[in-house]
Motif scaffolding. Structure first.
Motif, PDB file in Angstrom:
ATOM      1  N   TRP A 293      68.839  46.605   1.518  1.00  0.00           N
ATOM      2  CA  TRP A 293      69.376  47.192   0.291  1.00  0.00           C
ATOM      3  C   TRP A 293      68.297  47.941  -0.467  1.00  0.00           C
ATOM      4  CZ3 TRP A 293      68.287  46.314  -4.954  1.00  0.00           C
ATOM      5  CH2 TRP A 293      69.176  46.911  -5.854  1.00  0.00           C
ATOM      6  N   LEU A 294      67.103  47.344  -0.613  1.00  0.00           N
ATOM      7  CA  LEU A 294      65.999  47.989  -1.322  1.00  0.00           C
ATOM      8  C   LEU A 294      65.624  49.313  -0.657  1.00  0.00           C
ATOM      9  CD1 LEU A 294      63.767  44.843  -1.897  1.00  0.00           C
ATOM     10  CD2 LEU A 294      64.857  46.193  -3.706  1.00  0.00           C
ATOM     11  N   GLN A 295      65.460  49.287   0.673  1.00  0.00           N
ATOM     12  CA  GLN A 295      65.062  50.499   1.374  1.00  0.00           C
ATOM     13  C   GLN A 295      66.125  51.583   1.243  1.00  0.00           C
ATOM     14  OE1 GLN A 295      61.873  50.824   3.046  1.00  0.00           O
ATOM     15  NE2 GLN A 295      62.580  52.889   2.584  1.00  0.00           N
ATOM     16  N   ASP A 296      67.387  51.194   1.328  1.00  0.00           N
ATOM     17  CA  ASP A 296      68.477  52.158   1.203  1.00  0.00           C
ATOM     18  C   ASP A 296      68.485  52.799  -0.187  1.00  0.00           C
ATOM     19  OD1 ASP A 296      70.950  53.421   2.229  1.00  0.00           O
ATOM     20  OD2 ASP A 296      71.922  52.235   0.671  1.00  0.00           O
ATOM     21  N   GLN A 297      68.240  52.004  -1.215  1.00  0.00           N
ATOM     22  CA  GLN A 297      68.218  52.552  -2.574  1.00  0.00           C
ATOM     23  C   GLN A 297      67.059  53.526  -2.763  1.00  0.00           C
ATOM     24  OE1 GLN A 297      70.756  52.130  -4.690  1.00  0.00           O
ATOM     25  NE2 GLN A 297      71.668  50.917  -3.040  1.00  0.00           N
ATOM     26  N   HIS A 298      65.881  53.201  -2.208  1.00  0.00           N
ATOM     27  CA  HIS A 298      64.752  54.134  -2.274  1.00  0.00           C
ATOM     28  C   HIS A 298      65.104  55.450  -1.585  1.00  0.00           C
ATOM     29  CE1 HIS A 298      61.800  51.749  -4.245  1.00  0.00           C
ATOM     30  NE2 HIS A 298      61.620  50.881  -3.271  1.00  0.00           N
TER      31      HIS A 298
END
Length: 541
Positions: A293-298
């Motif tokens: 989720w974090l990587q996708d948001q970045h």
């Protein structure tokens, strides 16, 4: 290269040789050595370099706008650092959990890993950890001998942090071994990892058994030390009583807006009720899902922003999200790309003992740490070419940098990026936390009364952060430990944001204002202390 730029470059090279750990954390690409000397003699060498550089700077002529910015920034930063050294801060600085223990441990993970020579450097850094801690103990012991000490709380929490780092390099060593690397080097890495673990364990013992019993009981550092710390973080001298009063007013303003936002989650809901609803509906389960989720948001943020509000060059369109396993910090943090851009910018996310991760409250932090926050700011400096000195490209002023990152959260709100349920409430909750930091940090260290006349304590600070700052429960303890151990840093977020917003409001009032152009010009200035920020931004038009 002008004489001013040459002096900046020479200072960075010399300073990096004295502090290889700090050089790596700042993203300097060359290998400067395995160990930093944190002994009194090591700190004295750093202090002498600062003084000599300032003396050389005084004799140099400024020949351009770039020269003027470079000289002004170098002078401001080194003057603040010289005051920090002369106040004896190296002999009492623990700064748990973002201080020396964390920097030494994280410096291993930030070293390059391409090729056998790189892995030998990693082995050398891990092997040097006991030596570095021993040199640091010599400084702490000298402080005690002079009647100077950190707070007992910092020593105890530092011991806990060091103990948690025991064994944390083993996964790195295993990763090398599993890649069928050189057998003798794998053995060297294993021995180095074991030496590092022994170093963490011995430091924990020292802090708990030798240092803590002799440390001071009070958490506050007093007006003199607080002014030195705040000057380091802000790049400005401010009226602390005024900032304290403003912090309380800002906290009340944000809370009123949160009440309105809570009603959008559920009509009639209180803030606490809305947060409870979101905790049960807006989350991901498990570390892998959280990291994805974090990587996708970045990645989404870069895609949405590039070419619209900012021009993001291709070499810096990568942000790597990393789970900071073993970290006791509570809060996410950022490390910039290396000078050669081989190492990407990274955001580090402590787990805090969780296996369920509330996304509604963390989206704003993604924008703070990544883009349009810290990564965009650092990327602009890295890509500035010969317009910024090497010193500016690798430096960070918390008031300027954290202020920009908090402004970036506001910008994301203005761009409509908090459309997912509850995420705008999460953004406001993060802002209330930063306002609570202002009143806690100033109130504790200067012993100022709360509005009801009561006095600050660790328990009271935790209560204010939890109830008024809407801090997630898993973060509260670590956050307050951090404020108590790093005087003057916690105020830099909100005061820095205020400076950026004031400057933008002033610029908007001028004919022909263009936000994208203003953003680019502002970031191209590089880091600047808050004392000079308004004037430099005013000169952009």
């Amino acid at each position: 290269m002008t004489p001013v730029f040459r002096l900046c470059d020479e200072y960075i090279t010399k300073q990096a040789s004295l502090d290889p750990v700090g050089a790596g954390m700042r993203g300097l690409s060359a290998a400067f050595g395995a160990a930093t000397d944190y002994s009194p003699e090591g700190f004295a060498a750093q202090r002498d370099l600062i003084a000599a550089t300032l003396a050389s700077l005084d004799g140099l002529a400024v020949s351009s706008q770039a020269d003027r910015l470079a000289a002004g920034f170098l002078r401001e930063r080194l003057t603040a650092q010289l005051a920090w050294h002369d106040a004896g801060e190296p002999l009492v600085s623990l700064n748990t959990p973002f201080g020396r223990v964390a920097s030494i441990r994280d410096s291993v993970d930030l070293l390059p890993r391409a090729g056998e020579d790189a892995w030998r450097n990693i082995a050398a850094r891990m092997s040097a950890i006991p030596e570095m801690f021993a040199s640091w103990r010599a400084s702490l012991d000298q402080g005690l001998a002079r009647g100077m000490s950190a707070a007992r709380r910092q020593a105890v929490e530092g011991a806990i942090q060091a103990e948690r780092y025991v064994g944390t390099h083993e996964a790195l060593v295993a990763g090398y071994a599993s890649g069928n690397g050189d057998g003798s080097l794998a053995a060297d890495l294993a021995r180095a990892s074991a030496a590092a673990s022994a170093g963490y364990a011995e430091l924990a013992r020292y802090l708990r058994e030798e240092y803590a019993p002799r440390a001071r009981e009070s958490d506050g550092v007093g007006a003199e030390r607080y002014a030195v710390g705040a000057r380091m973080s802000l790049g400005a001298d401010i009226d602390f009583a005024d900032a304290y009063e403003w912090g309380w007013a800002e906290l009340a303003r944000i809370e009123a807006e949160m009440v309105t936002e809570a009603a959008r989650v559920k009509p009639g809901a209180t803030i606490a009720e809305a947060e409870a609803i979101l905790d049960q509906t807006q989350f991901v389960d498990g570390e892998d899902a959280y990291l994805a989720w974090l990587q996708d948001q970045h990645d989404q943020a870069i895609e949405r922003l590039s070419g619209v509000q900012f021009d993001i060059p291709e070499p810096v369109r990568t942000i790597q999200a990393v789970l900071a396993k073993g970290s006791t910090s509570g809060a996410a943090y950022y490390t910039p790309p290396s000078e050669d851009l081989v190492r990407p910018g990274r955001t580090w996310w402590p787990l805090g003992g969780r296996d369920k991760f509330e996304t509604w409250s963390e989206l704003s932090t993604v924008f703070h740490e990544g883009v349009p926050g810290h990564h965009l700011q650092n990327a602009a400096a890295r890509m500035a070419g010969d317009q910024l000195s090497r010193f500016a490209k690798s430096s960070f002023v918390s008031g300027h940098g954290e202020g920009w990152a908090l402004y970036a959260e506001r910008l994301a709100d203005e761009l409509g990026w908090f459309e997912a349920p509850g995420t705008r409430l999460g953004m406001l909750g993060g802002s209330s936390l930063r306002a609570a930091r202002v009143v806690i940090d100033i109130g504790v260290h200067l012993d100022l009364p709360l509005p009801d006349g009561s006095r600050w304590s660790f328990a009271k600070a935790c209560e204010v952060l939890r109830e008024r700052g809407h801090c997630e429960p898993y973060r509260v303890h670590a956050e307050v430990v951090r404020y108590f151990g790093w005087p003057g840093q916690a105020i830099s977020y909100k005061l820095g944001e205020r400076a950026w917003l004031d400057a933008r409001a002033e610029a908007r009032a001028r004919p022909g204002f263009d936000l994208k152009r203003w953003h680019s010009a502002a970031l191209n200035l590089g880091p600047i202390g808050l004392g000079a920020l308004a004037g430099e931004l005013r000169a952009l038009q």
